[in-house]
Design a protein around this motif. Structure first.
Motif, PDB file in Angstrom:
ATOM      1  N   LEU A  34       0.839  -1.195   0.000  1.00 36.98           N
ATOM      2  CA  LEU A  34       0.000   0.000   0.000  1.00 36.98           C
ATOM      3  C   LEU A  34       0.872   1.244   0.000  1.00 36.98           C
ATOM      4  CD1 LEU A  34       0.042   1.304   3.168  1.00 36.98           C
ATOM      5  CD2 LEU A  34      -1.318  -0.710   3.593  1.00 36.98           C
ATOM      6  N   THR A  35       0.219   2.397  -0.123  1.00 35.08           N
ATOM      7  CA  THR A  35       0.876   3.691   0.039  1.00 35.08           C
ATOM      8  C   THR A  35       0.308   4.370   1.264  1.00 35.08           C
ATOM      9  OG1 THR A  35       1.098   3.945  -2.363  1.00 35.08           O
ATOM     10  CG2 THR A  35       1.415   5.909  -1.011  1.00 35.08           C
ATOM     11  N   LEU A  36       1.173   4.799   2.156  1.00 35.56           N
ATOM     12  CA  LEU A  36       0.752   5.554   3.338  1.00 35.56           C
ATOM     13  C   LEU A  36       1.169   7.007   3.148  1.00 35.56           C
ATOM     14  CD1 LEU A  36      -0.362   5.809   6.216  1.00 35.56           C
ATOM     15  CD2 LEU A  36       1.888   5.101   7.066  1.00 35.56           C
ATOM     16  N   VAL A  37       0.192   7.892   3.033  1.00 31.47           N
ATOM     17  CA  VAL A  37       0.448   9.323   2.863  1.00 31.47           C
ATOM     18  C   VAL A  37       0.296   9.991   4.225  1.00 31.47           C
ATOM     19  CG1 VAL A  37      -0.225  11.449   1.694  1.00 31.47           C
ATOM     20  CG2 VAL A  37      -0.406   9.256   0.495  1.00 31.47           C
ATOM     21  N   VAL A  38       1.372  10.586   4.717  1.00 30.56           N
ATOM     22  CA  VAL A  38       1.369  11.243   6.028  1.00 30.56           C
ATOM     23  C   VAL A  38       1.414  12.753   5.794  1.00 30.56           C
ATOM     24  CG1 VAL A  38       2.503  11.433   8.259  1.00 30.56           C
ATOM     25  CG2 VAL A  38       2.645   9.288   6.972  1.00 30.56           C
ATOM     26  N   VAL A  39       0.407  13.463   6.282  1.00 35.83           N
ATOM     27  CA  VAL A  39       0.311  14.913   6.085  1.00 35.83           C
ATOM     28  C   VAL A  39       0.574  15.573   7.434  1.00 35.83           C
ATOM     29  CG1 VAL A  39      -1.085  16.774   5.133  1.00 35.83           C
ATOM     30  CG2 VAL A  39      -1.498  14.414   4.403  1.00 35.83           C
ATOM     31  N   THR A  40       1.676  16.297   7.526  1.00 36.79           N
ATOM     32  CA  THR A  40       2.065  16.830   8.822  1.00 36.79           C
ATOM     33  C   THR A  40       2.832  18.133   8.658  1.00 36.79           C
ATOM     34  OG1 THR A  40       3.170  16.241  10.896  1.00 36.79           O
ATOM     35  CG2 THR A  40       4.208  15.494   8.867  1.00 36.79           C
TER      36      THR A  40
ATOM     37  N   SER B 187      -1.905  16.886  -6.568  1.00 35.87           N
ATOM     38  CA  SER B 187      -1.298  16.686  -7.887  1.00 35.87           C
ATOM     39  C   SER B 187       0.170  16.301  -7.780  1.00 35.87           C
ATOM     40  CB  SER B 187      -1.446  17.963  -8.723  1.00 35.87           C
ATOM     41  OG  SER B 187      -0.783  19.056  -8.095  1.00 35.87           O
ATOM     42  N   VAL B 188       0.842  16.682  -6.683  1.00 33.11           N
ATOM     43  CA  VAL B 188       2.235  16.310  -6.474  1.00 33.11           C
ATOM     44  C   VAL B 188       2.339  14.850  -6.034  1.00 33.11           C
ATOM     45  CG1 VAL B 188       4.327  16.799  -5.149  1.00 33.11           C
ATOM     46  CG2 VAL B 188       2.859  18.679  -5.889  1.00 33.11           C
ATOM     47  N   VAL B 189       1.423  14.419  -5.179  1.00 35.44           N
ATOM     48  CA  VAL B 189       1.484  13.076  -4.602  1.00 35.44           C
ATOM     49  C   VAL B 189       0.968  12.009  -5.562  1.00 35.44           C
ATOM     50  CG1 VAL B 189       0.518  11.613  -2.780  1.00 35.44           C
ATOM     51  CG2 VAL B 189       1.400  13.888  -2.228  1.00 35.44           C
ATOM     52  N   LEU B 190      -0.033  12.340  -6.363  1.00 35.93           N
ATOM     53  CA  LEU B 190      -0.695  11.343  -7.213  1.00 35.93           C
ATOM     54  C   LEU B 190       0.279  10.513  -8.057  1.00 35.93           C
ATOM     55  CD1 LEU B 190      -3.312  10.076  -8.253  1.00 35.93           C
ATOM     56  CD2 LEU B 190      -3.482  11.954  -9.916  1.00 35.93           C
ATOM     57  N   PRO B 191       1.270  11.109  -8.755  1.00 32.10           N
ATOM     58  CA  PRO B 191       2.184  10.278  -9.563  1.00 32.10           C
ATOM     59  C   PRO B 191       3.098   9.368  -8.744  1.00 32.10           C
ATOM     60  CG  PRO B 191       2.249  12.598 -10.234  1.00 32.10           C
ATOM     61  CD  PRO B 191       1.546  12.539  -8.927  1.00 32.10           C
ATOM     62  N   LEU B 192       3.162   9.588  -7.418  1.00 34.42           N
ATOM     63  CA  LEU B 192       4.079   8.813  -6.570  1.00 34.42           C
ATOM     64  C   LEU B 192       3.407   7.634  -5.875  1.00 34.42           C
ATOM     65  CD1 LEU B 192       5.977  11.803  -4.901  1.00 34.42           C
ATOM     66  CD2 LEU B 192       6.675  10.457  -6.890  1.00 34.42           C
ATOM     67  N   LEU B 193       2.108   7.459  -6.072  1.00 25.30           N
ATOM     68  CA  LEU B 193       1.410   6.358  -5.421  1.00 25.30           C
ATOM     69  C   LEU B 193       1.847   5.023  -6.015  1.00 25.30           C
ATOM     70  CD1 LEU B 193      -2.224   7.836  -5.288  1.00 25.30           C
ATOM     71  CD2 LEU B 193      -0.405   8.008  -3.563  1.00 25.30           C
ATOM     72  N   VAL B 194       1.897   3.979  -5.184  1.00 25.06           N
ATOM     73  CA  VAL B 194       2.232   2.648  -5.677  1.00 25.06           C
ATOM     74  C   VAL B 194       1.113   2.180  -6.602  1.00 25.06           C
ATOM     75  CG1 VAL B 194       2.670   0.254  -5.025  1.00 25.06           C
ATOM     76  CG2 VAL B 194       3.522   2.117  -3.582  1.00 25.06           C
ATOM     77  N   PRO B 195       1.427   1.781  -7.826  1.00 26.80           N
ATOM     78  CA  PRO B 195       0.380   1.383  -8.778  1.00 26.80           C
ATOM     79  C   PRO B 195      -0.465   0.221  -8.260  1.00 26.80           C
ATOM     80  CG  PRO B 195       2.496   1.654  -9.888  1.00 26.80           C
ATOM     81  CD  PRO B 195       2.775   1.717  -8.423  1.00 26.80           C
ATOM     82  N   ASP B 196      -1.778   0.326  -8.458  1.00 25.59           N
ATOM     83  CA  ASP B 196      -2.718  -0.758  -8.148  1.00 25.59           C
ATOM     84  C   ASP B 196      -2.656  -1.193  -6.687  1.00 25.59           C
ATOM     85  OD1 ASP B 196      -3.495  -0.850 -10.878  1.00 25.59           O
ATOM     86  OD2 ASP B 196      -1.748  -2.104 -11.316  1.00 25.59           O
ATOM     87  N   ALA B 197      -2.354  -0.287  -5.799  1.00 25.28           N
ATOM     88  CA  ALA B 197      -2.290  -0.607  -4.372  1.00 25.28           C
ATOM     89  C   ALA B 197      -3.164   0.381  -3.600  1.00 25.28           C
ATOM     90  CB  ALA B 197      -0.848  -0.549  -3.860  1.00 25.28           C
ATOM     91  N   PRO B 198      -3.737  -0.045  -2.467  1.00 26.50           N
ATOM     92  CA  PRO B 198      -4.572   0.860  -1.672  1.00 26.50           C
ATOM     93  C   PRO B 198      -3.761   2.045  -1.144  1.00 26.50           C
ATOM     94  CG  PRO B 198      -4.832  -1.428  -0.968  1.00 26.50           C
ATOM     95  CD  PRO B 198      -3.661  -1.392  -1.891  1.00 26.50           C
ATOM     96  N   VAL B 199      -4.485   3.114  -0.835  1.00 22.04           N
ATOM     97  CA  VAL B 199      -3.871   4.331  -0.302  1.00 22.04           C
ATOM     98  C   VAL B 199      -4.508   4.642   1.051  1.00 22.04           C
ATOM     99  CG1 VAL B 199      -3.420   6.784  -0.660  1.00 22.04           C
ATOM    100  CG2 VAL B 199      -3.472   5.210  -2.623  1.00 22.04           C
ATOM    101  N   VAL B 200      -3.671   4.913   2.037  1.00 23.94           N
ATOM    102  CA  VAL B 200      -4.123   5.326   3.363  1.00 23.94           C
ATOM    103  C   VAL B 200      -3.527   6.695   3.655  1.00 23.94           C
ATOM    104  CG1 VAL B 200      -4.135   4.800   5.832  1.00 23.94           C
ATOM    105  CG2 VAL B 200      -4.257   2.940   4.158  1.00 23.94           C
TER     106      VAL B 200
END
Length: 310
Positions: free
Chosen positions: A33-39, A111-124
């Motif tokens: 998965l991809t874990l996006v941490v906003v801090t 728009s900055v984060v979207l291209p960095l997500l792991v393909p075909d994997a859930p996002v948290v």
């Protein structure tokens, strides 16, 4: 392996990640998965450490978004992205990307984060501190299947729960709720052992504790009885009382990792009920990616009888 990029782009970050994986001899990914941490900068260190420890159980790409506030009108026009990449042993068992956004890009984080997500994997998505009011429609929250906040970090921990309830969407959750897992399991097991009708309850905790308020709402929602909120010296939740027709079911945890469970007609027992770390809480949340309907129901529950005793 660590790589730093200044005034970069998402495509350059992706190429740098590929080059780093090749350099350590692991060109393929085994990320779940991809874990996006906003801090912010103040909370970034603790958030990165907790996410990295959790990634040992859930190999993932961790993207940490840090919005930098510029001072002076001339600096507001200076939009850029600075990145730090960690791959291999420097990033737990996955990959770590720290993005520092400057200028107008702070409003275009999606728009900055979207291209960095792991393909075909859930996002948290996880907000360790301040979080938007409407998580599901936030530019970063809209990318995620699960959205994690922490009411305990808010200025008004109990009051923010009502804000979360108003904007709740399936997939939202809060670490104040995750902290309750051992309490809920223990109380449910106690009632299984003594299946007596519950006529009322009380939750004892330090004042303004979001987990205690959620526990009270959950008991009201599940049992259909009023729950008193009792203020104590803490730390956090110190006790729960379920009033039954056969006597009180009580859990006392004044301090430490052990609690005392009292059941009608049975000797007192000592049970483990420790205060868990942030890494343990995040690891638990990453085990499930479906909507937590029990949390949603408890969050939106209105007290049957408002009360706070000293």
């Amino acid at each position: 392996m660590r790589t730093e990029l200044t005034d970069t782009t998402s495509s350059k970050v992706n190429r740098a990640l590929l080059a780093a994986r090749r350099a350590i001899g692991s060109p393929t990914m085994g990320l779940v998965l991809t874990l996006v941490v906003v801090t912010d900068e103040e909370n970034a260190y603790d958030a990165v450490r907790a996410a990295s420890e959790a990634s040992r159980e859930h190999p993932c790409r961790i993207i940490v978004v840090i919005k930098r506030v510029s001072r002076g009108p001339h600096k507001l026009r200076a939009s850029r992205v600075d990145a730090e990449l960690r791959v291999g042993s420097d990033a737990g068992t996955g990959e770590l990307v720290l993005l520092r956004l400057h200028g107008a890009l702070t409003e275009q984080a999606g728009s900055v984060v979207l291209p960095l997500l792991v393909p075909d994997a859930p996002v948290v998505a996880w907000w360790p501190a301040a979080a938007p009011a409407d998580l599901a429609h936030d530019p970063l929250g809209a990318l995620a299947q699960r959205r994690i906040t922490d009411a305990a970090a808010a200025f008004d921990p109990v009051g923010v729960l009502d804000e979360r309830a108003t904007g709740y969407q399936p997939g939202d959750t809060d670490l104040a709720w995750t902290r309750l897992t051992p309490w809920r399991a223990l109380l449910a097991a106690a009632l299984d052992q003594k299946p007596l009708p519950v006529t009322g309850a009380a939750v004892e905790s330090e004042p303004d504790n979001a987990s205690a308020e959620l526990l009270a709402r959950w008991l009201e929602d599940r049992l259909g009885v009023p729950v008193d909120r009792v203020a104590t010296g803490g730390p956090v939740i110190t006790g729960v009382v379920l009033r039954t027709t056969g006597g009180d079911v009580r859990v006392d945890r004044p301090a430490g990792a052990l609690a005392t469970l009292t059941l009608p007609g049975s000797p007192d027992r000592r049970v483990a009920l420790k205060i868990r770390s942030g890494a343990e809480l995040i690891a638990e949340e990453l085990r499930r990616l479906d909507a937590d309907v029990v949390y949603g129901s408890a969050l939106r529950r209105r007290p049957l009888q408002a009360g706070l005793s000293a």
